[in-house]
Design a protein around this motif. Structure first.
Motif, mmCIF file in Angstrom:
data_model
loop_
_atom_site.group_PDB
_atom_site.id
_atom_site.type_symbol
_atom_site.label_atom_id
_atom_site.label_comp_id
_atom_site.label_asym_id
_atom_site.label_seq_id
_atom_site.Cartn_x
_atom_site.Cartn_y
_atom_site.Cartn_z
ATOM 1 N N UNK A 196 -3.219 -4.903 0.535
ATOM 2 C CA UNK A 196 -3.896 -3.660 0.895
ATOM 3 C C UNK A 196 -3.951 -2.651 -0.230
ATOM 4 N N UNK A 197 -2.995 -2.706 -1.161
ATOM 5 C CA UNK A 197 -2.997 -1.792 -2.307
ATOM 6 C C UNK A 197 -3.410 -2.516 -3.583
ATOM 7 N N UNK A 198 -4.160 -3.616 -3.410
ATOM 8 C CA UNK A 198 -4.828 -4.236 -4.537
ATOM 9 C C UNK A 198 -4.087 -5.303 -5.291
ATOM 10 N N UNK A 199 -2.887 -5.665 -4.871
ATOM 11 C CA UNK A 199 -2.133 -6.683 -5.614
ATOM 12 C C UNK A 199 -2.911 -7.992 -5.647
ATOM 13 N N UNK A 200 -2.867 -8.640 -6.769
ATOM 14 C CA UNK A 200 -3.548 -9.926 -6.933
ATOM 15 C C UNK A 200 -4.948 -9.762 -7.461
ATOM 16 N N UNK A 201 -5.831 -9.187 -6.683
ATOM 17 C CA UNK A 201 -7.246 -9.135 -7.079
ATOM 18 C C UNK A 201 -7.508 -8.139 -8.194
ATOM 19 N N UNK A 202 -6.660 -7.120 -8.342
ATOM 20 C CA UNK A 202 -6.928 -6.102 -9.356
ATOM 21 C C UNK A 202 -5.920 -6.130 -10.495
ATOM 22 N N UNK A 203 -5.063 -7.121 -10.541
ATOM 23 C CA UNK A 203 -4.070 -7.213 -11.610
ATOM 24 C C UNK A 203 -4.687 -7.968 -12.783
ATOM 25 N N UNK A 215 2.080 -12.963 -7.876
ATOM 26 C CA UNK A 215 2.467 -13.912 -6.833
ATOM 27 C C UNK A 215 3.779 -13.549 -6.159
ATOM 28 N N UNK A 216 4.684 -12.835 -6.851
ATOM 29 C CA UNK A 216 5.949 -12.443 -6.228
ATOM 30 C C UNK A 216 5.731 -11.432 -5.108
ATOM 31 N N UNK A 217 4.575 -10.759 -5.092
ATOM 32 C CA UNK A 217 4.269 -9.790 -4.049
ATOM 33 C C UNK A 217 3.226 -10.295 -3.055
ATOM 34 N N UNK A 218 2.479 -11.341 -3.416
ATOM 35 C CA UNK A 218 1.364 -11.791 -2.584
ATOM 36 C C UNK A 218 1.567 -13.175 -1.980
ATOM 37 N N UNK A 219 2.660 -13.851 -2.311
ATOM 38 C CA UNK A 219 2.957 -15.151 -1.707
ATOM 39 C C UNK A 219 4.441 -15.246 -1.390
ATOM 40 N N UNK A 254 -2.467 4.157 -19.959
ATOM 41 C CA UNK A 254 -3.510 4.315 -18.949
ATOM 42 C C UNK A 254 -3.770 2.937 -18.345
ATOM 43 N N UNK A 255 -3.567 2.824 -17.036
ATOM 44 C CA UNK A 255 -3.775 1.562 -16.323
ATOM 45 C C UNK A 255 -4.998 1.730 -15.424
ATOM 46 N N UNK A 256 -5.929 0.797 -15.509
ATOM 47 C CA UNK A 256 -7.165 0.872 -14.730
ATOM 48 C C UNK A 256 -7.179 -0.199 -13.655
ATOM 49 N N UNK A 257 -7.415 0.227 -12.415
ATOM 50 C CA UNK A 257 -7.549 -0.685 -11.278
ATOM 51 C C UNK A 257 -8.874 -0.389 -10.570
ATOM 52 N N UNK A 258 -9.563 -1.435 -10.174
ATOM 53 C CA UNK A 258 -10.797 -1.295 -9.416
ATOM 54 C C UNK A 258 -10.501 -1.519 -7.936
ATOM 55 N N UNK A 259 -10.849 -0.564 -7.095
ATOM 56 C CA UNK A 259 -10.694 -0.772 -5.656
ATOM 57 C C UNK A 259 -11.894 -1.543 -5.138
ATOM 58 N N UNK A 260 -11.718 -2.241 -4.033
ATOM 59 C CA UNK A 260 -12.785 -3.032 -3.418
ATOM 60 C C UNK A 260 -13.630 -2.159 -2.488
ATOM 61 N N UNK A 261 -14.901 -2.489 -2.298
ATOM 62 C CA UNK A 261 -15.706 -1.742 -1.329
ATOM 63 C C UNK A 261 -15.131 -1.780 0.085
ATOM 64 N N UNK A 262 -14.395 -2.858 0.407
ATOM 65 C CA UNK A 262 -13.790 -2.966 1.740
ATOM 66 C C UNK A 262 -12.293 -2.665 1.716
ATOM 67 N N UNK A 263 -11.835 -1.932 0.687
ATOM 68 C CA UNK A 263 -10.393 -1.688 0.525
ATOM 69 C C UNK A 263 -9.786 -0.979 1.737
ATOM 70 N N UNK A 264 -10.480 0.013 2.274
ATOM 71 C CA UNK A 264 -9.936 0.767 3.408
ATOM 72 C C UNK A 264 -9.828 -0.110 4.655
ATOM 73 N N UNK A 265 -10.773 -1.039 4.830
ATOM 74 C CA UNK A 265 -10.722 -1.932 5.991
ATOM 75 C C UNK A 265 -9.522 -2.866 5.913
ATOM 76 N N UNK A 266 -9.133 -3.228 4.700
ATOM 77 C CA UNK A 266 -7.950 -4.067 4.518
ATOM 78 C C UNK A 266 -6.675 -3.242 4.665
#
Length: 287
Positions: free
Chosen positions: A30-37, A43-47, A174-186
């Motif tokens: 929900x806070x972008x781990x995996x897809x935005x790293x 994997x320690x946080x997503x599996x 400076x760390x850049x992360x892209x949020x997903x268009x459906x981020x809030x739904x997740x």
């Protein structure tokens, strides 16, 4: 005046709540781990079943644990009457007293820590103390500051001064992360089902062209940047975090987390979308 300043010190009855491995995985996604790293899939946080990898919980997950602040037994229900539509989340902080486990049961007590008169608004500070029932030791403390427009002006204490601004020099990282268009739904699957973050008609009634991202989702993205940059991705080194919400984020926008290391005191951070500051006056304590 609808608010009751004498409610300061009001506490809730102890509430027991639990979370499990799946909850920690869902929060991380929900806070972008995996897809935005940019360096991998975290994997320690997503599996929970990757060979040679032990599942861990993101430190910021504690802000969605502990039973929440809503409900008739919450101290928030004791502060008087107000229009919930005029309430906004102003600041959020937490302190971890030991590393957050991926599964646990806690007993939590919340209290009204302060009600301050800001003139045109009231500031209500709520704190929650969570104790690990496995050993009866403190696990985490969270603090939420809520601004309620139109409820100030009774001549009360204005409260402590706001946090210091971030340094004026260029950030060290400076760390850049892209949020997903459906981020809030997740992210809403972590418990916050406010339709402001999912229902276009409800968002429009609040003055937004589209549903906005949860502030605590932006907070979680920021926490990941701090964890990986300052703690070498080791949650046991993450001690405390505090920040002030200053502007909403739309799902799909790009977050730039600016981080300043300091020789004395906690590191500082500020999260921006372009030139717009969305999370300000941040501090983080690491070891």
């Amino acid at each position: 005046m609808p608010l009751d300043p004498t409610a300061v010190g009001t506490t809730s009855e102890p509430r027991t709540s639990s979370w499990h491995s799946k909850d920690a995985l869902l929060y991380a996604l929900g806070v972008g781990a995996g897809t935005t790293d940019p360096t991998g899939f975290e994997l320690e946080f997503t599996t929970e079943n990757t060979n040679g990898v032990t599942q861990k919980a993101l430190p910021t997950m504690c802000v969605v644990l502990g039973g929440g602040l809503a409900g008739p037994d919450s101290p928030l229900a004791k502060i008087g009457t107000y229009n919930p539509a005029l309430l906004v989340h102003g600041e959020q902080g937490f302190t971890l007293h030991k590393p957050l486990p991926v599964a646990a049961t806690v007993s939590s007590v919340s209290r009204v820590a302060g009600i301050y008169d800001k003139g045109k608004a009231a500031l209500v500070v709520l704190e929650t103390e969570a104790t690990d029932t496995a050993d009866d030791q403190p696990l985490f403390t969270t603090s939420s500051s809520l601004f309620i427009r139109g409820e100030g002006g009774w001549g009360g204490d204005r409260g402590p001064a706001g946090p210091e601004k971030v340094p004026e020099r260029a950030a060290d990282h400076v760390v850049t992360y892209h949020t997903r268009p459906d981020q809030a739904l997740l992210y809403r699957l972590n418990g916050d089902r406010n339709p402001l973050h999912s229902d276009p008609s409800f968002a429009a009634a609040g003055g937004f062209d589209t549903p906005i991202l949860h502030g605590l989702c932006t907070y979680g993205f920021t926490g990941r940047a701090l964890l990986h940059t300052l703690c070498d991705s080791d949650p046991t080194r993450f001690g405390a975090m505090h920040g002030r919400f200053s502007s909403p984020v739309l799902p799909g926008e790009t977050l730039d987390v600016h981080i300043w290391e300091q020789a004395d005191g906690p590191a500082r951070f500020q999260t921006r979308v372009g030139d717009r500051v969305v999370l300000d006056a941040g501090t983080v304590t690491v070891s």
